[in-house]
Scaffold this motif. Structure first.
Motif, PDB file in Angstrom:
ATOM      1  N   GLY A   1      -9.187 -10.753   2.527  1.00 39.70           N
ATOM      2  CA  GLY A   1     -10.528 -10.168   2.427  1.00 39.70           C
ATOM      3  C   GLY A   1     -10.498  -8.872   1.649  1.00 39.70           C
ATOM      4  O   GLY A   1      -9.503  -8.526   1.007  1.00 39.70           O
ATOM      5  N   ASN A   2     -11.594  -8.156   1.716  1.00 40.71           N
ATOM      6  CA  ASN A   2     -11.702  -6.872   1.029  1.00 40.71           C
ATOM      7  C   ASN A   2     -10.756  -5.850   1.642  1.00 40.71           C
ATOM      8  O   ASN A   2     -10.504  -5.865   2.841  1.00 40.71           O
ATOM      9  CB  ASN A   2     -13.132  -6.336   1.107  1.00 40.71           C
ATOM     10  N   ILE A   3     -10.273  -4.942   0.809  1.00 42.19           N
ATOM     11  CA  ILE A   3      -9.436  -3.838   1.286  1.00 42.19           C
ATOM     12  C   ILE A   3     -10.238  -2.563   1.087  1.00 42.19           C
ATOM     13  O   ILE A   3     -10.729  -2.291  -0.004  1.00 42.19           O
ATOM     14  CB  ILE A   3      -8.113  -3.737   0.502  1.00 42.19           C
ATOM     15  N   GLU A   4     -10.349  -1.788   2.157  1.00 40.22           N
ATOM     16  CA  GLU A   4     -11.100  -0.545   2.087  1.00 40.22           C
ATOM     17  C   GLU A   4     -10.237   0.682   2.328  1.00 40.22           C
ATOM     18  O   GLU A   4     -10.599   1.781   1.936  1.00 40.22           O
ATOM     19  CB  GLU A   4     -12.255  -0.582   3.086  1.00 40.22           C
ATOM     20  N   LYS A   5      -9.076   0.506   3.006  1.00 35.67           N
ATOM     21  CA  LYS A   5      -8.200   1.630   3.326  1.00 35.67           C
ATOM     22  C   LYS A   5      -6.743   1.194   3.239  1.00 35.67           C
ATOM     23  O   LYS A   5      -6.413   0.052   3.542  1.00 35.67           O
ATOM     24  CB  LYS A   5      -8.477   2.154   4.740  1.00 35.67           C
ATOM     25  N   ILE A   6      -5.890   2.144   2.873  1.00 38.75           N
ATOM     26  CA  ILE A   6      -4.465   1.847   2.720  1.00 38.75           C
ATOM     27  C   ILE A   6      -3.826   1.436   4.040  1.00 38.75           C
ATOM     28  O   ILE A   6      -2.908   0.622   4.063  1.00 38.75           O
ATOM     29  CB  ILE A   6      -3.707   3.049   2.084  1.00 38.75           C
ATOM     30  N   ASN A   7      -4.323   1.967   5.160  1.00 41.90           N
ATOM     31  CA  ASN A   7      -3.677   1.695   6.446  1.00 41.90           C
ATOM     32  C   ASN A   7      -4.401   0.652   7.291  1.00 41.90           C
ATOM     33  O   ASN A   7      -4.137   0.537   8.473  1.00 41.90           O
ATOM     34  CB  ASN A   7      -3.523   2.998   7.236  1.00 41.90           C
TER      35      ASN A   7
ATOM     36  N   GLU B   1      -4.161  -8.855   6.270  1.00 39.20           N
ATOM     37  CA  GLU B   1      -4.262 -10.304   6.427  1.00 39.20           C
ATOM     38  C   GLU B   1      -3.916 -10.890   5.071  1.00 39.20           C
ATOM     39  O   GLU B   1      -4.741 -10.904   4.164  1.00 39.20           O
ATOM     40  CB  GLU B   1      -5.660 -10.711   6.876  1.00 39.20           C
ATOM     41  N   ILE B   2      -2.696 -11.376   4.936  1.00 37.21           N
ATOM     42  CA  ILE B   2      -2.128 -11.749   3.644  1.00 37.21           C
ATOM     43  C   ILE B   2      -2.207 -13.261   3.430  1.00 37.21           C
ATOM     44  O   ILE B   2      -1.860 -14.040   4.309  1.00 37.21           O
ATOM     45  CB  ILE B   2      -0.657 -11.277   3.553  1.00 37.21           C
ATOM     46  N   SER B   3      -2.639 -13.664   2.230  1.00 42.39           N
ATOM     47  CA  SER B   3      -2.702 -15.082   1.894  1.00 42.39           C
ATOM     48  C   SER B   3      -1.567 -15.514   0.971  1.00 42.39           C
ATOM     49  O   SER B   3      -1.248 -16.698   0.916  1.00 42.39           O
ATOM     50  CB  SER B   3      -4.046 -15.423   1.239  1.00 42.39           C
ATOM     51  N   ALA B   4      -0.970 -14.579   0.226  1.00 39.97           N
ATOM     52  CA  ALA B   4       0.130 -14.922  -0.675  1.00 39.97           C
ATOM     53  C   ALA B   4       0.916 -13.656  -1.002  1.00 39.97           C
ATOM     54  O   ALA B   4       0.376 -12.551  -0.961  1.00 39.97           O
ATOM     55  CB  ALA B   4      -0.406 -15.548  -1.958  1.00 39.97           C
ATOM     56  N   THR B   5       2.187 -13.819  -1.304  1.00 39.11           N
ATOM     57  CA  THR B   5       3.013 -12.684  -1.727  1.00 39.11           C
ATOM     58  C   THR B   5       3.863 -13.106  -2.921  1.00 39.11           C
ATOM     59  O   THR B   5       4.153 -14.293  -3.109  1.00 39.11           O
ATOM     60  CB  THR B   5       3.958 -12.170  -0.621  1.00 39.11           C
TER      61      THR B   5
ATOM     62  N   PHE C   1      -5.429  -6.583  -3.382  1.00 42.96           N
ATOM     63  CA  PHE C   1      -4.021  -6.816  -3.103  1.00 42.96           C
ATOM     64  C   PHE C   1      -3.339  -5.492  -2.772  1.00 42.96           C
ATOM     65  O   PHE C   1      -3.822  -4.417  -3.094  1.00 42.96           O
ATOM     66  CB  PHE C   1      -3.310  -7.529  -4.259  1.00 42.96           C
ATOM     67  N   PHE C   2      -2.202  -5.612  -2.103  1.00 44.50           N
ATOM     68  CA  PHE C   2      -1.349  -4.482  -1.774  1.00 44.50           C
ATOM     69  C   PHE C   2      -0.102  -4.551  -2.657  1.00 44.50           C
ATOM     70  O   PHE C   2       0.338  -5.640  -3.033  1.00 44.50           O
ATOM     71  CB  PHE C   2      -0.903  -4.525  -0.307  1.00 44.50           C
ATOM     72  N   ALA C   3       0.461  -3.393  -2.962  1.00 43.17           N
ATOM     73  CA  ALA C   3       1.736  -3.310  -3.678  1.00 43.17           C
ATOM     74  C   ALA C   3       2.633  -2.348  -2.903  1.00 43.17           C
ATOM     75  O   ALA C   3       2.203  -1.252  -2.550  1.00 43.17           O
ATOM     76  CB  ALA C   3       1.522  -2.813  -5.100  1.00 43.17           C
ATOM     77  N   ASP C   4       3.838  -2.773  -2.619  1.00 36.12           N
ATOM     78  CA  ASP C   4       4.775  -1.971  -1.838  1.00 36.12           C
ATOM     79  C   ASP C   4       6.103  -1.850  -2.578  1.00 36.12           C
ATOM     80  O   ASP C   4       6.663  -2.855  -3.021  1.00 36.12           O
ATOM     81  CB  ASP C   4       5.014  -2.621  -0.464  1.00 36.12           C
ATOM     82  N   ILE C   5       6.585  -0.610  -2.684  1.00 40.59           N
ATOM     83  CA  ILE C   5       7.857  -0.330  -3.320  1.00 40.59           C
ATOM     84  C   ILE C   5       8.724   0.431  -2.322  1.00 40.59           C
ATOM     85  O   ILE C   5       8.273   1.405  -1.723  1.00 40.59           O
ATOM     86  CB  ILE C   5       7.679   0.525  -4.580  1.00 40.59           C
ATOM     87  N   VAL C   6       9.949  -0.032  -2.144  1.00 41.58           N
ATOM     88  CA  VAL C   6      10.939   0.698  -1.359  1.00 41.58           C
ATOM     89  C   VAL C   6      12.088   0.983  -2.310  1.00 41.58           C
ATOM     90  O   VAL C   6      12.613   0.071  -2.966  1.00 41.58           O
ATOM     91  CB  VAL C   6      11.427  -0.120  -0.138  1.00 41.58           C
ATOM     92  N   SER C   7      12.455   2.254  -2.408  1.00 39.72           N
ATOM     93  CA  SER C   7      13.481   2.669  -3.355  1.00 39.72           C
ATOM     94  C   SER C   7      14.473   3.597  -2.650  1.00 39.72           C
ATOM     95  O   SER C   7      14.080   4.627  -2.117  1.00 39.72           O
ATOM     96  CB  SER C   7      12.823   3.402  -4.527  1.00 39.72           C
ATOM     97  N   ARG C   8      15.742   3.207  -2.660  1.00 36.57           N
ATOM     98  CA  ARG C   8      16.780   4.075  -2.112  1.00 36.57           C
ATOM     99  C   ARG C   8      17.351   4.904  -3.249  1.00 36.57           C
ATOM    100  O   ARG C   8      17.529   4.408  -4.365  1.00 36.57           O
ATOM    101  CB  ARG C   8      17.861   3.233  -1.439  1.00 36.57           C
ATOM    102  N   PHE C   9      17.617   6.187  -2.952  1.00 37.76           N
ATOM    103  CA  PHE C   9      18.131   7.082  -3.983  1.00 37.76           C
ATOM    104  C   PHE C   9      19.004   8.152  -3.364  1.00 37.76           C
ATOM    105  O   PHE C   9      18.969   8.385  -2.163  1.00 37.76           O
ATOM    106  CB  PHE C   9      16.971   7.709  -4.781  1.00 37.76           C
ATOM    107  N   VAL C  10      19.796   8.793  -4.212  1.00 35.69           N
ATOM    108  CA  VAL C  10      20.688   9.857  -3.786  1.00 35.69           C
ATOM    109  C   VAL C  10      20.259  11.144  -4.479  1.00 35.69           C
ATOM    110  O   VAL C  10      20.062  11.161  -5.692  1.00 35.69           O
ATOM    111  CB  VAL C  10      22.156   9.540  -4.139  1.00 35.69           C
ATOM    112  N   VAL C  11      20.102  12.203  -3.686  1.00 40.33           N
ATOM    113  CA  VAL C  11      19.844  13.539  -4.222  1.00 40.33           C
ATOM    114  C   VAL C  11      21.196  14.220  -4.365  1.00 40.33           C
ATOM    115  O   VAL C  11      21.952  14.319  -3.399  1.00 40.33           O
ATOM    116  CB  VAL C  11      18.905  14.341  -3.281  1.00 40.33           C
TER     117      VAL C  11
END
Length: 184
Positions: A40-46, A50-54, A84-94
């Protein structure tokens, strides 16, 4: 050179050109982008999802705002045109502790967290804007999470970073002084 040899060389060239054009574009994978189509419609990031495809795409940098669309310069359009939502997880070293500036550009909402702590967010839809947030990071390994949603209309997401006061921000995935990416 006879006609058969010339024709054979020309035919090999045409086949090679067709093969090159049919190969999908590829980039060096620094991290994975997970795209999720909302039912359905997305109004807020949080809001509850309800996902139909990834789908999952390996990308090299977070600069996904070509021509006011959610697309990569080389890979082309990503995801769907809306909701749609887009999610990125990135591991890094400082390499050296310090205060870092993160600059998130989005058209619509986003949330940026490092090591589970939310640094900044814009919860609802908006036209493309950039927002700065700062975080002191100790030397060592960290995890960055960037969540985004596209409602409707224009789209785009960028993430830039730099050590505060040392250089102009570079896109996440490009060379940033003091940061090394841990590739998936």
């Amino acid at each position: 050179m006879n006609c058969n040899t010339l024709f054979s060389v020309l035919l090999v060239g045409v086949v090679a050109l067709i093969g090159y054009r049919l190969m999908p574009p590829m980039v060096e994978a620094n991290f994975t982008l997970t795209l999720s189509k909302s039912r359905g419609n997305i109004e807020k990031i949080n809001q509850p999802r309800e996902i139909s495809a990834t789908e999952t795409v390996a990308i090299d940098r977070v600069k996904l705002n070509e021509k006011s669309r959610f697309q990569h310069k080389k890979l082309g359009p990503l995801g769907w045109s809306e909701h749609f939502f887009a999610d990125i997880v990135s591991r890094f070293v400082v390499e050296e502790e310090g205060r870092y500036r993160f600059l998130v550009g989005s058209d619509d909402g986003f949330r940026l967290a490092i090591d589970g702590r939310v640094l900044c967010q814009y919860a609802t839809d908006r036209p493309f804007r950039k927002q700065s947030c700062y975080q002191s990071l100790g030397a060592g390994e960290h995890t960055l999470e960037l969540n985004y949603f596209q409602g409707y209309g224009n789209a785009g997401l960028t993430l830039e970073a730099a050590k505060d006061g040392e250089q102009a921000p570079a896109y996440w995935g490009d060379d940033i002084a003091g940061i090394q990416y841990i590739t998936p």
